[in-house]
Scaffold this motif. Structure first.
Motif, PDB file in Angstrom:
ATOM      1  N   GLU A 141       0.896  -1.396  -0.034  1.00 40.53           N
ATOM      2  CA  GLU A 141       0.221   0.233  -0.264  1.00 40.53           C
ATOM      3  C   GLU A 141       0.801   1.633  -0.054  1.00 40.53           C
ATOM      4  OE1 GLU A 141      -3.057   2.058   2.923  1.00 40.53           O
ATOM      5  OE2 GLU A 141      -2.753   0.291   2.780  1.00 40.53           O
ATOM      6  N   GLU A 142       1.918   1.423   1.138  1.00 39.53           N
ATOM      7  CA  GLU A 142       2.695   2.183   0.991  1.00 39.53           C
ATOM      8  C   GLU A 142       3.792   2.771  -0.464  1.00 39.53           C
ATOM      9  OE1 GLU A 142       2.414   0.783   4.319  1.00 39.53           O
ATOM     10  OE2 GLU A 142       3.048  -0.069   2.360  1.00 39.53           O
ATOM     11  N   ARG A 143       4.307   1.629  -1.476  1.00 41.44           N
ATOM     12  CA  ARG A 143       4.640   1.924  -2.276  1.00 41.44           C
ATOM     13  C   ARG A 143       3.321   2.174  -3.774  1.00 41.44           C
ATOM     14  NH1 ARG A 143       9.178   0.210  -5.755  1.00 41.44           N
ATOM     15  NH2 ARG A 143       8.681   1.462  -7.700  1.00 41.44           N
ATOM     16  N   LEU A 144       2.293   1.477  -2.865  1.00 40.10           N
ATOM     17  CA  LEU A 144       1.260   2.550  -4.249  1.00 40.10           C
ATOM     18  C   LEU A 144       0.686   3.884  -3.950  1.00 40.10           C
ATOM     19  CD1 LEU A 144      -0.927  -1.295  -4.034  1.00 40.10           C
ATOM     20  CD2 LEU A 144       0.580   0.073  -6.697  1.00 40.10           C
ATOM     21  N   ALA A 145       1.093   3.889  -2.703  1.00 38.41           N
ATOM     22  CA  ALA A 145       0.693   5.386  -2.478  1.00 38.41           C
ATOM     23  C   ALA A 145       0.959   6.199  -3.483  1.00 38.41           C
ATOM     24  CB  ALA A 145      -0.243   5.841  -1.407  1.00 38.41           C
ATOM     25  N   ASP A 172      -9.454  10.324  -6.642  1.00 38.47           N
ATOM     26  CA  ASP A 172      -9.471  11.752  -6.860  1.00 38.47           C
ATOM     27  C   ASP A 172      -8.732  12.182  -5.813  1.00 38.47           C
ATOM     28  OD1 ASP A 172     -11.316  12.125  -9.109  1.00 38.47           O
ATOM     29  OD2 ASP A 172     -13.357  11.481  -7.194  1.00 38.47           O
ATOM     30  N   ALA A 173      -8.650  11.373  -4.324  1.00 41.47           N
ATOM     31  CA  ALA A 173      -7.500  12.210  -3.645  1.00 41.47           C
ATOM     32  C   ALA A 173      -6.642  11.418  -2.795  1.00 41.47           C
ATOM     33  CB  ALA A 173      -8.607  13.750  -2.631  1.00 41.47           C
ATOM     34  N   ALA A 174      -5.678  11.899  -2.250  1.00 42.57           N
ATOM     35  CA  ALA A 174      -4.349  11.377  -1.953  1.00 42.57           C
ATOM     36  C   ALA A 174      -5.569  10.458  -0.299  1.00 42.57           C
ATOM     37  CB  ALA A 174      -3.737  11.755  -0.997  1.00 42.57           C
ATOM     38  N   THR A 175      -6.320  11.028   0.293  1.00 42.77           N
ATOM     39  CA  THR A 175      -7.146  10.634   1.631  1.00 42.77           C
ATOM     40  C   THR A 175      -8.140   9.883   0.903  1.00 42.77           C
ATOM     41  OG1 THR A 175      -8.634  12.519   1.449  1.00 42.77           O
ATOM     42  CG2 THR A 175      -7.296  12.435   2.351  1.00 42.77           C
ATOM     43  N   PHE A 177      -7.686   6.689  -0.954  1.00 41.54           N
ATOM     44  CA  PHE A 177      -6.690   6.207  -1.850  1.00 41.54           C
ATOM     45  C   PHE A 177      -6.866   4.341  -1.000  1.00 41.54           C
ATOM     46  CE2 PHE A 177      -2.870   3.675  -2.596  1.00 41.54           C
ATOM     47  CZ  PHE A 177      -3.122   3.951  -4.556  1.00 41.54           C
ATOM     48  N   ALA A 178      -6.751   4.608   0.010  1.00 38.78           N
ATOM     49  CA  ALA A 178      -6.597   3.233   0.465  1.00 38.78           C
ATOM     50  C   ALA A 178      -7.337   2.617   0.358  1.00 38.78           C
ATOM     51  CB  ALA A 178      -6.073   3.450   2.309  1.00 38.78           C
ATOM     52  N   ASP A 179      -9.007   3.518   1.446  1.00 43.46           N
ATOM     53  CA  ASP A 179     -10.185   2.249   1.266  1.00 43.46           C
ATOM     54  C   ASP A 179      -9.992   2.293  -0.732  1.00 43.46           C
ATOM     55  OD1 ASP A 179     -10.336   3.141   3.567  1.00 43.46           O
ATOM     56  OD2 ASP A 179     -12.022   4.474   2.747  1.00 43.46           O
ATOM     57  N   ALA A 180     -10.227   2.727  -1.273  1.00 42.97           N
ATOM     58  CA  ALA A 180     -10.196   2.480  -2.655  1.00 42.97           C
ATOM     59  C   ALA A 180      -9.907   1.467  -2.728  1.00 42.97           C
ATOM     60  CB  ALA A 180     -10.106   3.399  -3.743  1.00 42.97           C
ATOM     61  N   LEU A 181      -8.107   1.180  -2.950  1.00 40.34           N
ATOM     62  CA  LEU A 181      -7.043   0.066  -2.515  1.00 40.34           C
ATOM     63  C   LEU A 181      -7.548  -1.052  -2.715  1.00 40.34           C
ATOM     64  CD1 LEU A 181      -4.226  -0.783  -3.892  1.00 40.34           C
ATOM     65  CD2 LEU A 181      -3.510  -0.349  -1.992  1.00 40.34           C
TER      66      LEU A 181
END
Length: 632
Positions: A141-145, A172-175, A177-181
């Protein structure tokens, strides 16, 4: 040319393949599940083999059964159509290992293009432009973000084994990203058994451009120009056309040349499609069109390419599979006119496009002219089941110009009548008439962004309703499909089972218990189909159903007192007993069909001599419910 062919598919594509095979003198073998025992493709083929229960996972997706059917019938080759096993490299290999001809690309070519990350790497090496993004091995997750930040938001998370819009998320935003991934990986695992993803730059004004390519076993590869498939709903194509609007010759040459390089990079044989995504914010330009993926099969939308090139792509497939060279060289291919295709689905746009199932009691696509074509796997009386894709037909129109093709398709859709199964025909008419479509000022998000306007029209227009009321009597709309429940009237002079009054209507054709009338002449013609207790009235691609209580006698009885079920349904009330005396007009049985109630009444005074109706029972059309003997 091969002599015999098994088609490992169903529906309209199976019928489409059978049509060309018959013209070439190739013996055809169909396969079918329980649900498809009476399907059109089974009847059209020279012979057919049953391969299992209705679910595709127990029939059409079981490669061993299909190969066994080919062996049993002596078929030389297997054509997979599209969907099902068409892009399954292991199945293709099994077909070849069984000593059969595989009508498709080499298994290694399928594998090379099967995973989006590997395919993009291969395309980069072949000099095919690819969308900016990340497709590395590090899936943390860290690398993908971090890579998403580097690409710049918005970004698209895409499952490498994905397809059909599954395993894709716009972020649409970094906030977010984690949930979408997490959601994307979970869906990818459930759908494809593979949670590896890649990242791509989100294109703000994307258009979906694809190029038809063809290769043979002699090293020849050509393209048959491009198609535009930008009109999509949830990543599913709705309308396709060829050539792509706004494509100039320089851009066409660059994109098609890139597609040929892509096909050559995987030593491609047979029909394939190279799909590109274009940033159309400033028109179509070669340096803003990127490789997206390759479909290693015949595409659903191949007819539009056939229409503008004059080539039969299924014939090309069979010739290539037989070891022949491509029928045409690149310099012999050209674009002639315009073609457009609409996918006609058994679905209800007003209810979130939920699939609709049931019997096609009325299925009429109107008169066909030289510029129109229909590819379908059903006909009137066919059943639409819940087991397979709900597409029931492809309507294809062509013309000298884009406007000519659009006008022809719109006319075709307006004349399309489907009932009681819901369809998206009215939605398609709205789409074709939208100003942005006519001007082609749109991208892949157009439908989802304008959905409310495109699905509107749940009731008939005042003009059509007034025209119908003039002949059918007062009406109050109610129920599904814009149905109107018409109260009892003593006379219904405009509908007569024999020789309708010229003052009220002209009988156009008689199809069993379905009657089609053109009503006039004071107003524009209104076409009315009679089906059991229903008057089916189409308008602008939408289908509206009317019922008349007075039709309970006309549709449910005969002069000999046999009360027949006018349509499939459920008996919700039985108002008489065996041996009971009845008077003309007495209610006998109440039937529920398509969420509406229909009362069948006594045609004359008499006695019930036979009663075959039981509350809660399901009956088929034409079932004898009550027999009445007339009083002396």
């Amino acid at each position: 040319m091969l002599k015999s062919l098994l088609i490992a598919n169903r529906g309209e594509i199976a019928c489409r393949i059978i049509r060309t095979a018959r013209e070439l003198g190739v013996h055809t073998v169909a396969v079918y599940s329980d649900a498809d025992a009476k399907a059109l493709h089974v009847r059209e083929a020279d012979e057919a083999v049953h391969i299992g229960p209705s679910p595709a996972g127990e029939s059409y997706l079981v490669g061993e059964k299909i190969i066994a059917a080919a062996k049993e019938t002596g078929a030389e080759a297997i054509h997979p159509g599209y969907g099902f096993l068409s892009e399954n490299a292991d199945f293709a290999e099994a077909v070849i290992d069984a000593g059969l001809i595989w009508v498709g690309p080499k298994p290694d070519s399928i594998r090379a293009m099967g995973l989006k990350d590997a395919a993009k790497t291969l395309m980069d090496e072949a000099g095919v432009p690819t969308t900016p993004g990340y497709l590395g091995d590090d899936q943390s997750e860290e690398r993908l973000a971090k890579e998403a930040e580097a690409i710049g938001y918005p970004v698209l998370i895409k499952a490498v084994a994905g397809g059909g819009g599954k395993g894709m998320r716009k972020v649409d935003a970094a906030t977010d990203f984690a949930d979408a991934l997490t959601s994307c990986k979970r869906e990818a695992t459930a759908s494809f058994g593979n949670d590896i993803v890649l990242l791509e730059k989100w294109i703000e004004s994307p258009r979906h451009i694809e190029v038809q390519v063809f290769g043979d076993s002699h090293g020849n590869v050509v393209h048959l120009f491009e198609r535009d498939c930008s009109l999509q709903r949830r990543h599913q194509k709705v309308i396709e056309e060829a050539p792509a609007p706004g494509m100039d010759e320089a851009t066409r040459e660059a994109v098609c040349a890139a597609a040929v390089r892509a096909a050559k990079a995987v030593d491609y044989e047979g029909a394939g499609t190279i799909e590109f995504i274009a940033d159309a914010s400033d028109g179509l330009k070669a340096d803003r069109i990127w490789f997206m993926e390759m479909n290693t099969r015949l595409q659903v939308e191949h007819p539009v390419t056939e229409e503008i090139t004059g080539q039969d792509l299924v014939e090309w497939q069979l010739r290539v599979a037989s070891g022949e060279e491509l029928p045409k060289k690149q310099e012999e291919l050209s674009i002639n006119g315009w073609a457009i295709e609409a996918r006609l689905y058994a679905e209800d746009p007003a209810s979130g496009f939920l699939p609709s199932t049931g019997r096609l009691e009325v299925f009429d696509i109107g008169p066909l002219f030289s510029e129109e074509r229909v590819d379908t796997g059903v006909r009137q009386g066919s059943d639409v089941t819940p087991f397979y894709d709900p597409m029931i037909a492809k309507l294809i129109s062509s013309g000298d110009t884009r406007k000519d093709a659009i006008d022809a398709l719109e006319s075709q859709l307006i004349n399309c009548v489907i009932w009681p199964v819901a369809s998206n025909s009215g939605f398609l008419v709205n789409l074709l008439r939208s100003d942005r479509f006519v001007d082609f000022d749109l991208d892949t998000g157009f439908i989802d962004q304008n959905l409310e306007d495109l699905v509107s029209r749940s009731e008939p227009s005042d003009g059509m309703l007034n025209a119908a009321l003039e002949r059918l009597g007062p009406c109050q709309p109610s129920g599904a499909l814009g149905a109107c429940d018409l109260p009892f009237s003593d006379e219904l002079t405009n509908f007569r089972l024999n020789a309708p009054s010229k003052a009220n209507g002209v009988l156009l054709d008689d199809r069993g218990n379905t009657y089609r009338f053109a009503l006039g002449p004071a107003i524009d013609p209104v076409f009315v189909y009679r089906q059991g207790n229903f008057a089916i009235v189409p308008e602008e691609g939408f289908t509206f159903a009317f019922t008349l209580a007075s039709w309970g006698t006309a549709a449910g009885t005969a002069s000999d007192g046999a009360i027949l079920s006018p349509m499939p349904g459920k008996i919700i009330a039985v108002s008489v007993a065996d041996g009971a005396a009845v008077s003309k007009g007495d209610k006998l049985v109440t039937l529920e069909a398509m969420k509406m109630e229909h009362s069948l009444t006594a045609p004359f005074d008499g006695t019930v001599t036979e009663l075959n109706a039981e509350e809660g029972g399901q009956v088929s059309e034409g079932t004898l419910l009550v027999q009445i003997e007339a009083s002396e």
